[in-house]
Motif scaffolding. Structure first.
Motif, PDB file in Angstrom:
ATOM      1  N   GLY A 141       0.841  -1.209   0.000  1.00  0.00           N
ATOM      2  CA  GLY A 141       0.000   0.000   0.000  1.00  0.00           C
ATOM      3  C   GLY A 141       0.866   1.246   0.000  1.00  0.00           C
ATOM      4  N   HIS A 142       1.852   1.286   0.910  1.00  0.00           N
ATOM      5  CA  HIS A 142       2.745   2.450   0.941  1.00  0.00           C
ATOM      6  C   HIS A 142       3.523   2.579  -0.369  1.00  0.00           C
ATOM      7  N   SER A 145       1.422   4.184  -2.898  1.00  0.00           N
ATOM      8  CA  SER A 145       0.653   5.358  -2.446  1.00  0.00           C
ATOM      9  C   SER A 145       0.888   6.630  -3.282  1.00  0.00           C
ATOM     10  N   TYR A 328      -1.697  10.818   2.403  1.00  0.00           N
ATOM     11  CA  TYR A 328      -1.405   9.542   1.747  1.00  0.00           C
ATOM     12  C   TYR A 328      -0.011   9.019   2.082  1.00  0.00           C
ATOM     13  N   MET A 335      -4.743   3.749   0.061  1.00  0.00           N
ATOM     14  CA  MET A 335      -3.625   2.981  -0.527  1.00  0.00           C
ATOM     15  C   MET A 335      -3.938   1.478  -0.499  1.00  0.00           C
TER      16      MET A 335
END
Ligand code: KG4
Ligand code: ZN
Length: 382
Positions: A141-142, A145, A328, A335
């Protein structure tokens, strides 16, 4: 490597490409640390990302008394608010559950009690509404992002600096992550939080240290810059934290100026360490891909001195510097929803029996080859 049948990667290895009905709309849930978050993201065929709704609830006030995140308190706080956040994002997006294409949740790495809250909520919705469930790696997810806000092309170099992680990742494409460096002990954000605790500055420590450092002399204290002279791009921050503690205890009747000087020296040292190891990773990345984008994500990316240090480095090396908006950069549901949508269009759907993973390295093969932190029963951490 033979993976456990419950392993989220195993589910994805078994994936069958599916016919995609564009665009895809995915609900994403995040609860791996001390932020409870839900968001609905729509991914279009041309790669455009639309954030239809996005709610984040932080638990800072519940952990402040303890100077750090208390796992049991975090898990309970996630349980208390997750349903409400899900209702809120559906209402804001003006959607019914039946109009979604999938539900995604962070399945690890993170604090297990919290991870289970998001996962169980997502599984229940998937089961009740007959939707696919997608177990997402929080680090993935990161890693993607920045694409929530800008259409940035692969490959790029990511420095992820948060309270739980400090990693340099070559993001070659969606699903292709190569770890170039990782912390051997504490994460950079953890070092900020511990320094704030030593100096009695409050929680979360990062913003407090940054504010205190403003009036300080960053050259007054010489603090250790571990691993910089060694080959490789790994980090170590535990010696730095101990040095801050030793210096603080040795000061006689320390006053506000001593506090500011120590906070400033600490912040300068972390900035130098991050920039130096990122420079080494850039060399490796440039040899392979040429200079593209340097992306910084994670809560520590809010720090102005660190941002400036990295922006300067990127400029010197011919990279474009990207720091996603703070919303974010730190933990968020958008994300996770976007990662879920990317998996969905590849037919990578998880089974409802899939287990949460407190430890889940993004670059599984590097973690097995070269574990940077203890391995243990649950597998390598980073
Ligand atoms: O990404 P994040 O919200 O949560 C995770 O750890 O995943 O990052 C939180 C961390 C905390 O350690 C906090 O002290 C640090 O980010 N942080 C900062 C700043 N703002 C937040 N560190 C340095 N300077 C800041 N301005
Ligand atoms: Zn995070």
């Amino acid at each position: 490597m033979d993976l456990d049948p419950n392993h989220p990667d195993k589910q994805e290895q078994d994936a069958v490409p599916r016919q995609t009905n564009w665009p895809v709309t995915v609900l994403g849930l995040e609860s791996s640390c001390d932020d409870t978050a839900a968001a609905i993201v729509r991914l279009h065929k041309d790669g455009q990302v639309e954030i239809l709704s996005d709610c984040i609830h932080n638990q800072n006030s519940q952990h402040a008394l303890f100077g750090g995140v208390v796992p049991e308190i975090a898990a309970r706080a996630h349980v208390e608010i997750m349903d409400h956040l899900i209702g809120q994002v559906l209402a804001e997006a003006k959607l019914e559950l039946s109009e979604l294409d999938a539900v995604a949740a962070t399945a690890g790495p993170g604090l297990i009690g919290g991870v289970l809250v998001g996962m169980m909520s997502a599984k229940a919705i998937a089961l009740g509404s007959d939707l696919p469930f997608i177990a997402v790696n929080h680090l993935e997810g990161h890693a993607i992002s920045p694409r929530l806000d800008t259409h940035i092309a692969f490959p790029y170099l990511l420095l992820l600096v948060s309270g739980g992680h400090t990693q340099l990742i070559e993001v070659a494409a969606f699903g292709q992550y190569h770890r170039l460096g990782s912390t051997l002990d504490d994460a950079a954000g953890e070092a900020f939080d511990k320094t704030a605790k030593i100096l009695s500055l409050g929680f979360p420590g990062g913003p407090a240290v940054e504010a205190c450092a403003k009036t300080g002399d960053e050259t007054r204290f010489d603090l250790p810059r571990t691993l910089l002279r060694r080959p490789g791009c790994d980090f170590s921050f535990s010696g730095l934290k101990s040095a801050v503690q030793r210096i603080w205890q040795a000061l006689e009747n320390p006053g506000p100026q001593d506090k500011a000087d120590l906070a400033a020296s600490f912040q300068r040292t972390v900035t130098d360490i991050l920039a130096r190891q990122t420079a080494k990773a850039m060399q490796l990345f440039t040899e392979k891909h040429g200079a593209t984008h340097l992306v910084v994500a994670g809560g520590v990316a809010a720090n102005q001195m660190i941002r400036q240090g990295l922006a300067k480095l990127a400029d010197e090396q011919g990279y474009a510097f990207v720091a996603p908006p703070l919303r974010y950069c730190t933990d968020n549901g958008a994300m996770i929803a976007l990662a879920g949508a990317e998996h969905l269009i590849r037919g990578q759907i998880s089974q409802l029996g899939v287990a949460a993973r407190p430890r889940w390295p993004l670059d599984e093969s590097a973690a097995h080859r070269q574990p940077v932190s203890g391995s243990g029963k649950k597998g390598p951490k980073s």
